[in-house]
Structures are given as structure tokens and as C-alpha cells.
Design a protein around this motif. Structure first.
Motif, mmCIF file in Angstrom:
data_model
loop_
_atom_site.group_PDB
_atom_site.id
_atom_site.type_symbol
_atom_site.label_atom_id
_atom_site.label_comp_id
_atom_site.label_asym_id
_atom_site.label_seq_id
_atom_site.Cartn_x
_atom_site.Cartn_y
_atom_site.Cartn_z
ATOM 1 N N ALA A 113 58.270 32.308 49.181
ATOM 2 C CA ALA A 113 58.489 31.068 48.428
ATOM 3 C C ALA A 113 59.669 30.286 48.995
ATOM 4 C CB ALA A 113 58.722 31.395 46.956
ATOM 5 N N ALA A 114 60.702 30.994 49.465
ATOM 6 C CA ALA A 114 61.854 30.314 50.053
ATOM 7 C C ALA A 114 61.457 29.560 51.315
ATOM 8 C CB ALA A 114 62.955 31.333 50.359
ATOM 9 N N PHE A 115 60.664 30.207 52.161
ATOM 10 C CA PHE A 115 60.218 29.532 53.381
ATOM 11 C C PHE A 115 59.229 28.408 53.065
ATOM 12 C CE2 PHE A 115 61.312 33.623 55.727
ATOM 13 C CZ PHE A 115 62.490 33.094 56.222
ATOM 14 N N LEU A 160 52.939 25.242 58.407
ATOM 15 C CA LEU A 160 53.898 26.267 57.991
ATOM 16 C C LEU A 160 53.861 26.468 56.476
ATOM 17 C CD1 LEU A 160 56.984 25.386 60.223
ATOM 18 C CD2 LEU A 160 55.420 27.314 60.489
ATOM 19 N N LEU A 161 53.726 25.378 55.724
ATOM 20 C CA LEU A 161 53.646 25.493 54.270
ATOM 21 C C LEU A 161 52.406 26.279 53.856
ATOM 22 C CD1 LEU A 161 54.545 24.758 51.413
ATOM 23 C CD2 LEU A 161 53.332 22.580 51.666
ATOM 24 N N ALA A 166 50.278 31.211 51.618
ATOM 25 C CA ALA A 166 49.391 32.370 51.735
ATOM 26 C C ALA A 166 50.183 33.663 51.665
ATOM 27 C CB ALA A 166 48.610 32.290 53.044
ATOM 28 N N ALA A 167 51.398 33.664 52.200
ATOM 29 C CA ALA A 167 52.227 34.865 52.169
ATOM 30 C C ALA A 167 52.707 35.176 50.751
ATOM 31 C CB ALA A 167 53.427 34.699 53.096
ATOM 32 N N VAL A 168 52.792 34.145 49.904
ATOM 33 C CA VAL A 168 53.182 34.388 48.517
ATOM 34 C C VAL A 168 52.153 35.259 47.815
ATOM 35 C CG1 VAL A 168 53.603 33.288 46.281
ATOM 36 C CG2 VAL A 168 54.523 32.259 48.357
ATOM 37 N N THR A 415 52.438 20.717 45.793
ATOM 38 C CA THR A 415 51.344 21.644 46.109
ATOM 39 C C THR A 415 51.761 23.104 45.980
ATOM 40 O OG1 THR A 415 51.873 21.677 48.481
ATOM 41 C CG2 THR A 415 50.364 19.964 47.705
ATOM 42 N N LEU A 416 53.023 23.380 45.678
ATOM 43 C CA LEU A 416 53.429 24.774 45.465
ATOM 44 C C LEU A 416 52.607 25.369 44.328
ATOM 45 C CD1 LEU A 416 57.321 24.428 45.739
ATOM 46 C CD2 LEU A 416 55.775 25.450 47.416
ATOM 47 N N PRO A 417 52.165 26.615 44.463
ATOM 48 C CA PRO A 417 51.308 27.218 43.429
ATOM 49 C C PRO A 417 51.968 27.178 42.057
ATOM 50 C CG PRO A 417 51.366 28.594 45.396
ATOM 51 C CD PRO A 417 52.384 27.520 45.600
#
Length: 580
Positions: A113-115, A160-161, A166-168, A415-417
Motif C-alpha cells: 500500500a505504501a508503494f 507501477l500502481l 495487485a501486491a496488496v 482507484t486505491l482499493p
């Protein structure tokens, strides 16, 4: 408030703010943000909630396409190194640096989330920077780098976003991100090339400027949608399609169609850009209320946003220093290569037939020799560009400070979940970074440009180059008109009066090539422009009288009006150039 009424008021507000900004010598995006922030706290002013997907998929593609169409491919190619560095490497560095800061300052946020938030605030918005730079007369190369960065860095940040989001939800390896980035870039470039070529070919078949413009309005989405569907970078596909269209358009699309298209696209781009900045300001009050209701703390979010602004500014300034050093090394390399290229060109022209280069060239076939000459001429032009269009540390200062964030950062933040912990606070942090950099850097950029004393574009050099180009075109016309076998389409020779008139219209004035103009020549040119504009104004008035009398058909009046408009616009531009 009714949506229609809100849209009407928004357009009127944009026009009024833009007009006052021009009088106050401010960049319109900065003024619109300030006006929007102030209006968001007024009672009764609506706070429209627009889905971020609408901005990313509905507003961003046409904006990038309209900018890419006007970006010369030659300039983009010559500046691919600084553009690529700022749009890719700097975005990655900003994402990593800001992500580390967020992970340190925000408890429990997690690295993904930080990245993700770091990727959100990494792309710059070059609209304000380029508008200020053009008004203050920045060198063309510096403007090209700023605009090129703004075209490409959105694609890097959004890829990158996507990987960070996806990594979250799961595990994503570093090599997986690199592979996804490469896939997104390669496929997007291929789709953009195909769409750009097909676009130009199809529109070349149409003989209607309205239909041409209508098709051009859907081209950005034709490139964006399939690229996104295939998990590639739709933004990059749009940029490539625009670059290809702008490069091939003059060869295939009629001039009338391109003039009409350019006017319509300028209006669309102005409204979309201005609307995003106005919306950016109007959203502040709503966002503050959301963070307050969430209980995460508005003051803390503001402080973190200010810290992140300082970090991204510092990273950019540090990054630009070696970038300018690399361009300086590139300039020294061009200086060493120039004599060798000149020797090869002399051998091609037969000036050095006994040289080793000339002997090797004589062994080439005519086709390979022609291709070699074309590559050599292009290389010589690139060398001259690197030696004359330099940035230097003065340009580096401006480039380092022109890192304003904008509306794309705000749309990407939305667009952040929804399941992201403290999402409202993260979105507010992105807003603080965008608004802080936009206002703090945007308002001080004119002072930085003046303090750095960046050399302005030399008008005499530009005029001399223009005269030289027109001389080349006049030479082409002379070669056609002097051809003894010149015939009309039906095989009949042209009348002598026709040849004389065309030769007179295309001949370059003799005094145009004789160095800097004297004061008398300048005054004569001014008098000519004033008299020509007066004549055109009288003709326009007579045309209106003819329209009112009804003595001519509408078709004849329309054609005459178009001819007068084109001629008047040309001489008005000449008058502005002389005054500037």
C-alpha cells in the motif's frame, strides 16, 4: 443543482478564470485550483463525485492524444534519453522513496500500500509547467522535455500502481513487476503504431473535415481500450497513436481537415484540462469531511502530505543533476563526431574523391548509397541539434523545479482499493502533495526561470532558419515551373500568365536572405502587415454586406469567408511574431 446547469456554470467559470489569469500573467491551471478550493467551502456549491475510472479512461486518453499529435516525432526522438529518464527512472525512484516514507510515517500501512501511494504521487503534470514556460519564452528543447515527460510518465506510474495494488491482495515478485512492465510497454507501442497508421490511412480516404474530426475524437479510445483489455498500458498506446498521427498526418490528411481538427481539439483539450483542475479544487472540502469522519486525523494527513511533497521535490532535483551531466557528455561526444560526419558528407558530394571514405562509398550500390546519405544527413542534423539546443545547468534548475503534480494524481488516488486501511487519509495525502507542488512550484516557477536566467529563444535565429526553409521550398517550386515539359492534367501547357503568377507567389524576397534587417526594412514590414490587415478587414466588411444583400449564393460566401479567415489568421500571426 442540475447537472446541465452545473456544466454550464463550470464552462463559464473556466473561461472567466482563464481570461483573468491571462491578464494577471498566471497559469490558468493554478488559478482554477485556487478558485475551486475557495468555492468548495462556500455553502450551496456542489461537490461533484466523479468516478476515477471516468477520468482515467474518459478524460486522460483525449488529453494525451491531443498533446501527442502536436509533439514532433523528431524532437521526441532526439530527447528520448532525458524524457525516458524522467518518465521512467524518476517515477520508479519517486515511488520507492515516497513508499519508504509512507511506510515509516503511517503505522500498519504495509509495503504494497505504501508503494501504491508512492506510485500515485510520482507522475508530474506538465500542463502548468509548459504553459508558464511558453509564456516566458523557454527554449524549445526544455519545453519538449517537459511535455514529453508528461506524456509518458503517466503510463509508468499507472503500471507501477497496478502492480502495487495487485501486491496488496497477493504476492508479486520484483521480476514479475519487471516482466509486467515490459509486456505493457511493448504491447502498447505495437497497438499505438497500428492504430496511428490505420487512423491516418482511413481519414485520408474521406473528403470531409467534419467526418475527419469526428473520427479523430474516437481514436484515443480505439487505442486505449484494447490495450487495457490486454493488460497493457492504454495510456502509452494513446501517446504512440498520437505521435504517429501527428507525424504521418501532413503527408496523407488534407490541410483543411487538419486545420479544422486542430481548432476543435484545442477547445476540447482546454475544457478537459481546465475542468480537471477546477474539480481538483472543488473536491477538497468533501475529502476533508471524509477524513474527519474516518477519525484518522486531518492534521496528520496534511503533515505527511507536506513531507511527501518535500521528498518528491528533493528526489527530482537530485535526479536532474546527473541527467544534465549526461546531456553534457552527449554534447561533447557530438562535437567529436562532427568532423567525421562532415568528412563523409564531403566524400558523398565528391569534394574528397581520393579519401578512404570516398573509395568505400564508391563500392556501395545506388540504393545503399542513397540510404547511407539519408542516415548521414539525419546524423548531421542530430549533431547540430545537440550542439546548439543545449540545456545546461540553467535549464537543469528549471527542469528540477518544474515537477508539479496534478489531476492525474488525484484520479489515481481514488482507484486505491476500498479495503485499503485508512484509505481516506491516503487519498487526502495524495491531494496535499498534488496541490502543494502545483501551487508552491507553479507560482514560483516564473521567479525560478528569471533567477536562473535561462536564455530565451533567439528570434533572429528562428527567422533565419525559417527563411532558409522557405528558400528550399521556393527552389522546389522554381524547379517545377522551369520544367519545359510541365503540362496540365489534360496534357495542355500552362498559360504564361499562370506560370508568372505562381512564380511570383512562391519566390522568396531577395532581401530576406541578407542578414539582420535594417530599421527601415522592419518599418516597411510593419507597414505592409498593417496595410494588409486593413485591406483584409475592409474585404471582410464588404463580404458581410454581400451576405446581407443576398446577391451571392451561400456556397460562394462560405468559400470566400474561409479564404479570408485563413489569410487574416496568417497575417495576424505574423503581426504577433513581429511584436513579440
Amino acid at each position: 443543482m442540475e447537472p446541465t446547469l452545473f456544466a454550464v456554470l463550470a464552462v463559464v467559470s473556466i473561461a472567466v478564470v482563464a481570461a483573468f489569469s491571462e491578464r494577471l500573467k498566471l497559469a490558468a491551471p493554478l488559478s482554477l485550483v485556487v478558485v475551486g478550493i475557495g468555492a468548495s467551502f462556500l455553502p450551496g456549491v456542489p461537490h461533484p463525485a466523479i468516478a476515477p475510472e471516468l477520468i482515467l479512461a474518459g478524460v486522460l486518453p483525449p488529453l494525451l492524444y491531443s498533446a501527442a499529435v502536436n509533439m514532433p516525432v523528431v524532437d521526441f526522438r532526439r530527447n528520448i534519453r532525458p524524457i525516458g529518464g524522467l518518465a521512467v527512472l524518476l517515477v520508479v525512484m519517486s515511488t520507492l522513496g515516497a513508499g519508504w516514507l509512507f511506510h515509516w510515517l503511517i503505522p500498519g500501512i504495509g509495503w504494497p500500500a505504501a508503494f501504491a501511494l508512492g506510485a500515485v504521487i510520482s507522475p508530474t503534470d506538465a500542463v502548468a509547467a509548459s504553459s508558464v514556460g511558453r509564456r516566458l519564452g523557454l527554449p524549445p528543447r526544455l519545453l519538449t522535455v517537459l511535455e514529453g515527460e508528461g506524456l509518458v510518465n503517466d503510463a509508468s506510474a499507472l503500471v507501477l500502481l497496478r502492480s502495487a495494488v495487485a501486491a496488496v491482495a497477493g504476492s508479486v515478485s520484483v521480476w514479475g513487476i519487471v516482466g509486467e512492465f515490459g509486456y505493457a510497454v511493448v504491447l502498447a507501442v505495437g497497438i499505438g503504431l497500428a492504430v496511428g497508421v490505420v487512423n491516418v490511412r482511413v481519414r485520408a480516404l474521406l473528403n470531409n473535415d467534419v467526418l475527419n474530426t469526428a473520427i479523430s475524437f474516437v481514436v484515443p479510445f480505439v487505442a486505449f481500450l484494447p490495450a487495457e483489455e490486454l493488460n497493457a498500458s492504454g495510456v502509452l498506446a494513446v501517446v504512440v497513436a498520437g505521435l504517429v498521427t501527428g507525424h504521418l498526418g501532413p503527408r496523407h490528411v488534407r490541410a483543411t481537415d487538419r486545420i479544422a481538427e486542430a481548432t476543435n481539439w484545442r477547445t476540447v483539450a482546454f475544457l478537459l484540462e481546465s475542468g480537471m483542475f477546477l474539480l481538483m479544487g472543488l473536491s477538497v472540502q468533501t475529502l476533508l469531511d471524509e477524513v474527519h469522519d474516518d477519525g484518522t486525523g486531518v492534521a496528520r494527513a496534511l503533515l505527511i502530505g507536506l513531507a511527501a511533497s518535500a521528498v518528491v521535490i528533493l528526489i527530482r532535483v537530485v535526479f536532474v543533476a546527473p541527467l544534465i551531466a549526461g546531456l553534457h557528455r552527449e554534447q561533447r561526444k557530438a562535437a567529436r563526431l562532427k568532423p567525421r560526419v562532415e568528412t563523409a558528407q564531403a566524400a558523398l558530394q565528391g569534394d574528397e574523391p581520393d579519401s578512404g571514405v570516398g573509395a568505400r562509398l564508391r563500392r556501395l550500390s545506388p540504393r545503399r548509397l542513397r540510404r547511407f546519405r539519408e542516415r548521414l544527413d539525419r546524423m548531421a542534423a542530430d549533431i547540430e541539434f545537440r550542439l546548439t539546443e543545449t540545456l545546461g545547468w540553467r535549464g537543469g534548475v528549471v527542469l528540477g523545479w518544474a515537477g508539479m503534480r496534478g489531476a492525474i494524481t488525484l484520479a489515481a488516488a481514488q482507484t486505491l482499493p476500498a479495503a485499503t486501511p485508512g484509505r481516506a487519509q491516503l487519498v487526502l495525502i495524495a491531494y496535499v502533495v498534488a496541490i502543494t507542488t502545483l501551487l508552491a512550484q507553479g507560482l514560483t516557477l516564473p521567479a525560478v526561470i528569471r533567477a536562473a536566467r535561462v536564455p530565451r529563444e533567439d528570434p533572429w535565429r528562428l527567422r533565419t532558419e525559417y527563411v532558409r526553409l522557405m528558400g528550399t521550398l521556393a527552389g522546389v517550386a522554381e524547379s517545377i515551373l522551369d520544367d519545359p515539359e510541365l503540362e496540365d492534367a489534360d496534357g495542355t501547357p500552362f498559360a504564361g500568365r499562370v506560370l508568372d503568377q505562381v512564380r511570383s507567389d512562391t519566390r522568396l524576397p531577395a532581401e530576406a536572405t541578407t542578414g539582420p534587417p535594417s530599421q527601415e526594412q522592419i518599418e516597411i514590414a510593419h507597414q505592409y502587415l498593417r496595410l494588409r490587415l486593413r485591406v483584409l478587414a475592409e474585404q471582410a466588411e464588404r463580404l458581410q454586406q454581400a451576405r446581407a444583400s443576398g446577391e451571392y449564393s451561400s456556397a460562394a460566401l462560405s468559400r470566400a469567408q474561409t479564404a479570408l479567415d485563413v489569410e487574416t489568421a496568417r497575417f495576424e500571426q505574423l503581426g504577433q511574431a513581429e511584436r513579440g
